[in-house]
Design a protein around this motif. Structure first.
Motif, PDB file in Angstrom:
ATOM      1  N   GLY A  18       0.810  -1.326  -0.094  1.00 54.70           N
ATOM      2  CA  GLY A  18       0.526   0.072  -0.146  1.00 54.70           C
ATOM      3  C   GLY A  18       0.713   1.233  -0.334  1.00 54.70           C
ATOM      4  N   THR A  19       2.092   1.367   0.186  1.00 55.58           N
ATOM      5  CA  THR A  19       2.901   2.410   0.372  1.00 55.58           C
ATOM      6  C   THR A  19       3.047   3.536  -0.504  1.00 55.58           C
ATOM      7  OG1 THR A  19       4.943   1.596  -0.780  1.00 55.58           O
ATOM      8  CG2 THR A  19       4.549   1.166   1.769  1.00 55.58           C
ATOM      9  N   THR A  20       2.471   2.997  -2.031  1.00 55.85           N
ATOM     10  CA  THR A  20       2.736   3.724  -3.709  1.00 55.85           C
ATOM     11  C   THR A  20       0.791   3.952  -3.497  1.00 55.85           C
ATOM     12  OG1 THR A  20       4.315   3.393  -4.071  1.00 55.85           O
ATOM     13  CG2 THR A  20       2.695   3.399  -6.050  1.00 55.85           C
ATOM     14  N   LEU A  21       0.095   2.895  -3.182  1.00 53.74           N
ATOM     15  CA  LEU A  21      -1.057   2.639  -4.101  1.00 53.74           C
ATOM     16  C   LEU A  21      -2.102   3.738  -3.466  1.00 53.74           C
ATOM     17  CD1 LEU A  21      -4.040   1.786  -5.391  1.00 53.74           C
ATOM     18  CD2 LEU A  21      -3.843  -0.186  -4.044  1.00 53.74           C
ATOM     19  N   ALA A  39       6.937 -11.221  -1.171  1.00 54.63           N
ATOM     20  CA  ALA A  39       8.095 -10.813  -0.339  1.00 54.63           C
ATOM     21  C   ALA A  39       8.230  -9.641  -0.282  1.00 54.63           C
ATOM     22  CB  ALA A  39       9.447 -11.832  -0.882  1.00 54.63           C
ATOM     23  N   LYS A  40       8.501  -9.540   1.629  1.00 57.03           N
ATOM     24  CA  LYS A  40       8.718  -7.837   1.404  1.00 57.03           C
ATOM     25  C   LYS A  40      10.099  -7.152   0.980  1.00 57.03           C
ATOM     26  CE  LYS A  40       5.036  -7.010   3.787  1.00 57.03           C
ATOM     27  NZ  LYS A  40       3.834  -6.745   4.164  1.00 57.03           N
ATOM     28  N   MET A  41      10.386  -6.469   0.266  1.00 63.38           N
ATOM     29  CA  MET A  41      11.549  -5.890   0.178  1.00 63.38           C
ATOM     30  C   MET A  41      12.415  -6.016   1.123  1.00 63.38           C
ATOM     31  SD  MET A  41      10.831  -2.250  -1.877  1.00 63.38           S
ATOM     32  CE  MET A  41      12.205  -0.955  -2.342  1.00 63.38           C
ATOM     33  N   ALA A  42      12.755  -5.740   2.494  1.00 61.55           N
ATOM     34  CA  ALA A  42      13.618  -5.580   3.260  1.00 61.55           C
ATOM     35  C   ALA A  42      13.927  -7.681   3.685  1.00 61.55           C
ATOM     36  CB  ALA A  42      13.060  -5.052   4.500  1.00 61.55           C
ATOM     37  N   ASP A  43      13.257  -8.285   3.424  1.00 62.26           N
ATOM     38  CA  ASP A  43      13.496  -9.931   3.860  1.00 62.26           C
ATOM     39  C   ASP A  43      13.865 -10.083   2.898  1.00 62.26           C
ATOM     40  OD1 ASP A  43      11.606  -9.689   6.268  1.00 62.26           O
ATOM     41  OD2 ASP A  43      10.167 -10.507   5.281  1.00 62.26           O
ATOM     42  N   LEU A  85      17.498  -3.368  -3.669  1.00 61.15           N
ATOM     43  CA  LEU A  85      16.132  -3.516  -2.564  1.00 61.15           C
ATOM     44  C   LEU A  85      17.008  -2.290  -1.391  1.00 61.15           C
ATOM     45  CD1 LEU A  85      14.961  -6.694  -3.657  1.00 61.15           C
ATOM     46  CD2 LEU A  85      13.781  -4.644  -3.832  1.00 61.15           C
ATOM     47  N   LYS A  86      17.947  -2.775  -0.969  1.00 55.38           N
ATOM     48  CA  LYS A  86      18.713  -2.086   0.094  1.00 55.38           C
ATOM     49  C   LYS A  86      18.774  -0.270   0.233  1.00 55.38           C
ATOM     50  CE  LYS A  86      22.031  -5.293   1.986  1.00 55.38           C
ATOM     51  NZ  LYS A  86      23.488  -5.130   1.895  1.00 55.38           N
ATOM     52  N   LEU A  87      19.223  -0.398  -1.537  1.00 58.02           N
ATOM     53  CA  LEU A  87      18.878   1.472  -1.546  1.00 58.02           C
ATOM     54  C   LEU A  87      17.915   2.204  -1.816  1.00 58.02           C
ATOM     55  CD1 LEU A  87      22.994   1.518  -3.732  1.00 58.02           C
ATOM     56  CD2 LEU A  87      22.411   2.024  -1.609  1.00 58.02           C
ATOM     57  N   ALA A  88      16.907   1.458  -1.786  1.00 60.48           N
ATOM     58  CA  ALA A  88      15.234   1.575  -2.656  1.00 60.48           C
ATOM     59  C   ALA A  88      15.058   2.329  -1.018  1.00 60.48           C
ATOM     60  CB  ALA A  88      14.540   0.516  -2.857  1.00 60.48           C
ATOM     61  N   LEU A 113      10.119   1.872   4.558  1.00 58.92           N
ATOM     62  CA  LEU A 113       8.737   1.491   4.293  1.00 58.92           C
ATOM     63  C   LEU A 113       8.944   0.227   2.751  1.00 58.92           C
ATOM     64  CD1 LEU A 113       9.786   4.777   1.881  1.00 58.92           C
ATOM     65  CD2 LEU A 113       6.927   3.703   1.823  1.00 58.92           C
ATOM     66  N   ARG A 114      10.587  -0.181   2.826  1.00 55.17           N
ATOM     67  CA  ARG A 114      11.683  -1.587   3.105  1.00 55.17           C
ATOM     68  C   ARG A 114      10.599  -2.649   3.722  1.00 55.17           C
ATOM     69  NH1 ARG A 114      16.130   1.333   2.219  1.00 55.17           N
ATOM     70  NH2 ARG A 114      16.759   0.361   4.156  1.00 55.17           N
ATOM     71  N   ASN A 115      10.380  -2.411   4.815  1.00 49.09           N
ATOM     72  CA  ASN A 115       9.664  -3.503   5.460  1.00 49.09           C
ATOM     73  C   ASN A 115       7.802  -3.814   5.307  1.00 49.09           C
ATOM     74  OD1 ASN A 115      12.037  -3.907   7.559  1.00 49.09           O
ATOM     75  ND2 ASN A 115      11.420  -2.006   8.884  1.00 49.09           N
ATOM     76  N   MET A 116       7.583  -2.769   4.868  1.00 47.60           N
ATOM     77  CA  MET A 116       6.262  -2.873   4.334  1.00 47.60           C
ATOM     78  C   MET A 116       5.413  -2.963   3.095  1.00 47.60           C
ATOM     79  SD  MET A 116       3.346  -1.922   6.133  1.00 47.60           S
ATOM     80  CE  MET A 116       2.090  -2.375   5.622  1.00 47.60           C
ATOM     81  N   ALA A 117       6.789  -2.646   1.671  1.00 46.09           N
ATOM     82  CA  ALA A 117       6.812  -2.620   0.156  1.00 46.09           C
ATOM     83  C   ALA A 117       7.038  -4.301   0.036  1.00 46.09           C
ATOM     84  CB  ALA A 117       7.445  -2.123  -0.320  1.00 46.09           C
ATOM     85  N   THR A 118       6.364  -4.812  -0.955  1.00 47.53           N
ATOM     86  CA  THR A 118       6.732  -5.963  -1.918  1.00 47.53           C
ATOM     87  C   THR A 118       7.380  -5.847  -3.322  1.00 47.53           C
ATOM     88  OG1 THR A 118       4.627  -6.154  -2.799  1.00 47.53           O
ATOM     89  CG2 THR A 118       4.198  -6.210  -0.616  1.00 47.53           C
ATOM     90  N   LEU A 119       7.951  -6.723  -3.627  1.00 45.55           N
ATOM     91  CA  LEU A 119       7.995  -7.125  -4.293  1.00 45.55           C
ATOM     92  C   LEU A 119       7.318  -6.413  -6.229  1.00 45.55           C
ATOM     93  CD1 LEU A 119      10.697  -9.880  -4.952  1.00 45.55           C
ATOM     94  CD2 LEU A 119      11.000  -7.540  -3.784  1.00 45.55           C
ATOM     95  N   GLY A 120       6.084  -7.272  -5.847  1.00 47.53           N
ATOM     96  CA  GLY A 120       5.424  -6.779  -6.814  1.00 47.53           C
ATOM     97  C   GLY A 120       5.273  -5.559  -6.407  1.00 47.53           C
ATOM     98  N   GLY A 121       4.697  -4.847  -5.535  1.00 45.39           N
ATOM     99  CA  GLY A 121       4.758  -3.695  -5.219  1.00 45.39           C
ATOM    100  C   GLY A 121       5.650  -3.014  -6.194  1.00 45.39           C
ATOM    101  N   ASN A 122       6.432  -3.392  -5.940  1.00 47.46           N
ATOM    102  CA  ASN A 122       7.682  -2.106  -6.216  1.00 47.46           C
ATOM    103  C   ASN A 122       7.953  -2.275  -7.981  1.00 47.46           C
ATOM    104  OD1 ASN A 122      10.920  -1.801  -6.935  1.00 47.46           O
ATOM    105  ND2 ASN A 122       9.786  -0.820  -4.992  1.00 47.46           N
ATOM    106  N   VAL A 123       7.887  -3.542  -8.070  1.00 46.33           N
ATOM    107  CA  VAL A 123       7.925  -3.002 -10.161  1.00 46.33           C
ATOM    108  C   VAL A 123       6.762  -2.424 -10.540  1.00 46.33           C
ATOM    109  CG1 VAL A 123       9.457  -5.311 -10.036  1.00 46.33           C
ATOM    110  CG2 VAL A 123       7.121  -5.369 -10.991  1.00 46.33           C
ATOM    111  N   MET A 124       5.882  -2.266  -9.300  1.00 45.95           N
ATOM    112  CA  MET A 124       4.373  -2.287 -10.659  1.00 45.95           C
ATOM    113  C   MET A 124       3.927  -0.884  -9.752  1.00 45.95           C
ATOM    114  SD  MET A 124       2.824  -3.561 -12.211  1.00 45.95           S
ATOM    115  CE  MET A 124       0.996  -3.579 -12.848  1.00 45.95           C
TER     116      MET A 124
END
Ligand SMILES: Cc1cc2nc3c(=O)[nH]c(=O)nc-3n(C[C@H](O)[C@H](O)[C@H](O)COP(=O)(O)OP(=O)(O)OC[C@H]3O[C@@H](n4cnc5c(N)ncnc54)[C@H](O)[C@@H]3O)c2cc1C
Ligand code: SF4
Length: 338
Positions: free
Chosen positions: A40-43, A83-87, A105-108, A113-124
């Motif tokens: 939900g961090t972008t949407l 999967a969460k970006m941080a994990d 991922l670490k530099l994003a 945000l990385r704890n909450m955000a997912t890989l799929g959401g990140n590319v979208m």
């Protein structure tokens, strides 16, 4: 605030079915009436800004049980879309064999945000073009097709120099996608006809005359996983930005090398922050193959990577910056200990 319905999808079929409202209307996913919700961090941001106006939100977080695994395989790895970006960034196998992924991922974004955000959401995630994100500007072809592009003659310091069109010069903003495209990742897509696989390089669409169509996802489809073949321990992600954290790239490079006795047997170069889509610099890669590395080669490769670049009033500096980032990333990859 506009009203919207909220539904939690407890299995993939339910998620796909719930998103079917958009499919019925044949609306491309980013504009669709129904939107999947991951971190939900972008949407949520875009809904608050009134840029995205979904009538229905389908929460896919309950699918995390099956869709968030980090699975090392005999020759490669599979990453669940939830999967969460941080994990993923902290995963030992990813750090050892795919440092380009861990670092992208670490530099994003930020730790929260990385704890909450997912890989799929990140590319979208959608562009950070300020005209796109401010609905008081009517003329944005991406948000409002056919209305023109305020950035062409406006403030375009953050905008793209590669893959642009006269209809849109918005930069693709994410970092992880550069690592995926460099490593020839595949994206697994779940829809009403089951699961299909697509080269990640075909997921994002260059703007052309239809910048509102951003990806190859069909209405109702979801990204369920990414997979990568092979291992790339000699790989780096380098990111230049206005400040050292919590900032999008002005220019970035994902580089992966297969180096044997000082000769480059295989090379991957992808660029971020400078292009409308995750950008693979294939001609630059070709220059590297079969060569011994030296600084002159790095400069030539960087020049070729930006040969087709088109700068505008405020963003031409990205061409010189981008070349330095590519050359530096190559130097780092060659000298890293694996
Ligand atoms: C201040 C700030 C700074 C940031 N800096 C960076 C940065 O430097 N680098 C970077 O890469 N990112 C950056 N980001 C973006 C951030 O990484 C993304 O917001 C995040 O990765 C999105 O993931 P999410 O799970 O929260 O997606 P969501 O917000 O839940 O979803 C984003 C979009 O993807 C769709 N979606 C989500 N999951 C799926 C799926 N599985 N299949 C299909 N569609 C899906 C949603 O419907 C939505 O349209 C930043 C964000 C903020 C707010
Ligand atoms: S660059 Fe693209 S997103 Fe930005 S205003 Fe122009 S059309 Fe809209």
């Amino acid at each position: 605030m506009r009203p919207f319905s909220y539904q939690r999808a407890t299995d993939p079929d339910m998620a796909v079915q719930a998103l079917g409202a958009a499919a019925a209307a044949n609306i491309p996913l980013p504009q669709a009436l129904a939107q999947p919700l991951a971190g939900g961090t972008t949407l949520i941001d875009l809904m608050k800004l009134d840029v995205m106006r979904p009538a229905a939100i389908v929460d896919i977080n309950p699918l995390a049980r099956g869709w968030s695994e980090i699975e090392p395989r005999s020759d490669g790895v599979r990453l669940g879309a939830l999967a969460k970006m941080a994990d993923v960034a902290a995963h030992e196998e990813i750090q050892r064999n795919y440092p380009v992924i861990a670092n992208s991922l670490k530099l994003a974004a930020s730790a929260q945000l990385r704890n909450m955000a997912t890989l799929g959401g990140n590319v979208m995630q959608r562009t950070r073009c300020s005209y796109f994100r401010d609905v008081s500007y009517e003329n944005c072809n991406k948000r409002n097709p056919g209305s023109g592009c305020a950035a062409l003659d406006g403030v375009n310091r953050m905008h793209a120099v590669l893959g642009v069109s006269d209809h849109c010069i918005a930069t693709y903003p994410g970092d992880f996608a550069q690592a995926l495209i460099a490593l020839d990742a595949m994206v697994e897509i779940t829809g009403k006809s089951g699961v299909r696989s697509l080269p990640f390089a075909q997921l994002h669409k260059a703007p052309g005359s239809t910048p509102d169509i951003e990806t190859a996802l069909q209405p109702g489809e979801l990204i369920s996983a990414f997979s990568i073949s092979g291992r790339w321990p000699r790989s780096v992600y380098l990111k230049a930005r206005d400040r050292q954290s919590y900032e999008f790239a002005l220019s970035s490079a994902a580089v992966a090398l297969d180096l044997q006795d000082g000769t480059i047997r295989d090379a991957r170069v992808a660029l971020g922050g400078v292009a409308t889509v995750p950008w693979r610099a294939r001609e630059a890669e070709a220059l590297l193959k079969g060569q011994k590395f030296d600084d002159g080669l790095a400069q030539r490769v960087a020049a070729v990577a930006f040969a087709g670049a088109k700068g505008r009033r405020h963003n031409s500096f990205k061409i010189a910056l981008g070349k330095r980032v590519v050359a530096h990333a190559l130097q780092q990859a060659v000298t890293m200990e694996v």
